[in-house]
Write a protein that holds these residues in place. Structure first.
Motif, mmCIF file in Angstrom:
data_model
loop_
_atom_site.group_PDB
_atom_site.id
_atom_site.type_symbol
_atom_site.label_atom_id
_atom_site.label_comp_id
_atom_site.label_asym_id
_atom_site.label_seq_id
_atom_site.Cartn_x
_atom_site.Cartn_y
_atom_site.Cartn_z
ATOM 1 N N VAL A 8 -32.062 -20.430 31.815
ATOM 2 C CA VAL A 8 -31.320 -21.459 31.076
ATOM 3 C C VAL A 8 -32.110 -21.883 29.841
ATOM 4 C CG1 VAL A 8 -30.405 -23.817 31.176
ATOM 5 C CG2 VAL A 8 -30.072 -22.266 33.119
ATOM 6 N N GLU A 9 -33.393 -22.124 30.026
ATOM 7 C CA GLU A 9 -34.220 -22.542 28.890
ATOM 8 C C GLU A 9 -34.242 -21.470 27.804
ATOM 9 O OE1 GLU A 9 -38.686 -24.079 27.693
ATOM 10 O OE2 GLU A 9 -38.336 -23.413 29.750
ATOM 11 N N ALA A 10 -34.434 -20.231 28.204
ATOM 12 C CA ALA A 10 -34.476 -19.141 27.224
ATOM 13 C C ALA A 10 -33.160 -19.053 26.457
ATOM 14 C CB ALA A 10 -34.777 -17.820 27.931
ATOM 15 N N GLN A 11 -32.057 -19.168 27.167
ATOM 16 C CA GLN A 11 -30.752 -19.106 26.512
ATOM 17 C C GLN A 11 -30.590 -20.254 25.518
ATOM 18 O OE1 GLN A 11 -27.318 -19.241 29.093
ATOM 19 N NE2 GLN A 11 -25.942 -19.593 27.370
ATOM 20 N N PHE A 12 -30.981 -21.450 25.912
ATOM 21 C CA PHE A 12 -30.833 -22.602 25.017
ATOM 22 C C PHE A 12 -31.728 -22.478 23.798
ATOM 23 C CE2 PHE A 12 -28.068 -24.441 27.978
ATOM 24 C CZ PHE A 12 -27.456 -25.520 27.362
ATOM 25 N N ARG A 13 -32.897 -21.933 23.970
ATOM 26 C CA ARG A 13 -33.802 -21.779 22.825
ATOM 27 C C ARG A 13 -33.295 -20.716 21.852
ATOM 28 N NH1 ARG A 13 -38.362 -24.815 22.832
ATOM 29 N NH2 ARG A 13 -38.909 -25.808 24.794
ATOM 30 N N VAL A 14 -32.576 -19.732 22.354
ATOM 31 C CA VAL A 14 -32.003 -18.701 21.487
ATOM 32 C C VAL A 14 -30.729 -19.219 20.809
ATOM 33 C CG1 VAL A 14 -30.838 -16.448 21.507
ATOM 34 C CG2 VAL A 14 -32.995 -16.749 22.722
ATOM 35 N N ASP A 15 -29.907 -19.925 21.568
ATOM 36 C CA ASP A 15 -28.582 -20.333 21.084
ATOM 37 C C ASP A 15 -28.576 -21.611 20.247
ATOM 38 O OD1 ASP A 15 -27.614 -18.154 22.439
ATOM 39 O OD2 ASP A 15 -26.736 -19.304 24.091
ATOM 40 N N ASN A 16 -29.675 -22.345 20.213
ATOM 41 C CA ASN A 16 -29.698 -23.633 19.520
ATOM 42 C C ASN A 16 -30.851 -23.714 18.533
ATOM 43 O OD1 ASN A 16 -27.591 -25.385 21.070
ATOM 44 N ND2 ASN A 16 -28.752 -24.335 22.657
ATOM 45 N N ASP A 17 -30.628 -24.466 17.482
ATOM 46 C CA ASP A 17 -31.662 -24.719 16.483
ATOM 47 C C ASP A 17 -32.545 -25.857 16.999
ATOM 48 O OD1 ASP A 17 -33.219 -25.278 14.281
ATOM 49 O OD2 ASP A 17 -31.553 -25.923 13.011
ATOM 50 N N PHE A 18 -33.792 -25.562 17.258
ATOM 51 C CA PHE A 18 -34.718 -26.550 17.806
ATOM 52 C C PHE A 18 -35.575 -27.216 16.727
ATOM 53 C CE2 PHE A 18 -33.428 -25.334 21.904
ATOM 54 C CZ PHE A 18 -34.035 -26.148 22.853
ATOM 55 N N SER A 19 -35.232 -27.025 15.467
ATOM 56 C CA SER A 19 -36.072 -27.590 14.408
ATOM 57 C C SER A 19 -36.070 -29.121 14.414
ATOM 58 C CB SER A 19 -35.648 -27.057 13.039
ATOM 59 O OG SER A 19 -34.312 -27.412 12.758
ATOM 60 N N ASP A 20 -34.989 -29.738 14.876
ATOM 61 C CA ASP A 20 -34.912 -31.197 14.935
ATOM 62 C C ASP A 20 -34.923 -31.699 16.375
ATOM 63 O OD1 ASP A 20 -34.809 -31.284 12.190
ATOM 64 O OD2 ASP A 20 -32.634 -31.467 12.088
ATOM 65 N N VAL A 21 -35.516 -30.906 17.256
ATOM 66 C CA VAL A 21 -35.550 -31.224 18.682
ATOM 67 C C VAL A 21 -37.001 -31.288 19.141
ATOM 68 C CG1 VAL A 21 -34.914 -30.378 20.988
ATOM 69 C CG2 VAL A 21 -33.342 -30.054 19.072
ATOM 70 N N ASP A 22 -37.305 -32.248 19.985
ATOM 71 C CA ASP A 22 -38.615 -32.288 20.628
ATOM 72 C C ASP A 22 -38.567 -31.254 21.756
ATOM 73 O OD1 ASP A 22 -40.850 -32.836 22.228
ATOM 74 O OD2 ASP A 22 -40.750 -34.995 21.864
ATOM 75 N N GLY A 23 -38.982 -30.052 21.429
ATOM 76 C CA GLY A 23 -38.897 -28.938 22.371
ATOM 77 C C GLY A 23 -39.701 -29.154 23.635
ATOM 78 N N ALA A 24 -40.840 -29.793 23.507
ATOM 79 C CA ALA A 24 -41.668 -30.059 24.685
ATOM 80 C C ALA A 24 -40.962 -31.048 25.618
ATOM 81 C CB ALA A 24 -43.032 -30.599 24.267
ATOM 82 N N TYR A 25 -40.299 -32.036 25.033
ATOM 83 C CA TYR A 25 -39.575 -33.019 25.849
ATOM 84 C C TYR A 25 -38.369 -32.363 26.526
ATOM 85 C CZ TYR A 25 -38.466 -37.801 27.248
ATOM 86 O OH TYR A 25 -38.246 -38.946 27.975
#
Length: 166
Positions: free
Chosen positions: A52-69
């Protein structure tokens, strides 16, 4: 009249390095949004958290997201699922199994924040949960989420809630 030359606007001055960048709270808000969706997917599809995490990281722009959180929530909620669900049960009039899966995801995320993130004020946890329910939940789901979180907060953050009522 401007008394100090340094106060004058100069259009050639570069903008501050952080101009236009989202704040820490905005990045966390985005992390919560994505985590709510990811938890819902995990709950419904029964995929592994890593998938799930891998899919979300591929499918979404994390530039404005606290990825660690995002990762902390996504892996933290399932790790504490039994404790979270036990904490939620006394605050519910309906069995967990009968709750809307989106609202359940929001409630679990919020309960996890109550339990694990004392640095996030309880009122922020409630507000963020309600906002998530407004975005992703059923028409009046946010009212339900608000009611449950209002009951849950004093159970999990008794001293903080009591201190804020003075």
């Amino acid at each position: 009249m401007i008394s100090d030359e340094s106060d004058r606007f100069n259009p050639r001055d570069p903008k501050p390095a952080d101009a236009g960048k989202p704040s820490k709270s905005a990045k966390r808000r985005e992390a919560r949004k994505l985590a709510t969706q990811a938890l819902y997917q995990w709950h419904m599809a029964k995929h592994s958290l890593n998938e799930v995490e891998a899919q979300f990281r591929v499918d979404n722009d994390f530039s404005d997201v606290d990825g660690a959180y995002f990762r902390e929530i996504l892996h933290g909620v399932p790790a504490k699922k039994v404790e979270i669900d036990e904490a939620l049960k006394p605050c519910l009039d309906t069995p967990l199994e009968e709750l809307d899966p989106v609202e359940l995801s929001v409630l679990r995320l919020s309960a996890w924040e109550f339990m694990m993130r004392a640095d996030v004020p309880y009122r922020v946890v409630i507000n963020e949960g309600v906002e998530l329910a407004k975005v992703f939940g059923a028409t009046d789901g946010h009212k339900f989420v608000n009611g449950v979180l209002d009951k849950l907060a004093p159970r999990l953050r008794e001293a903080e809630v009591r201190a804020n009522k003075r």
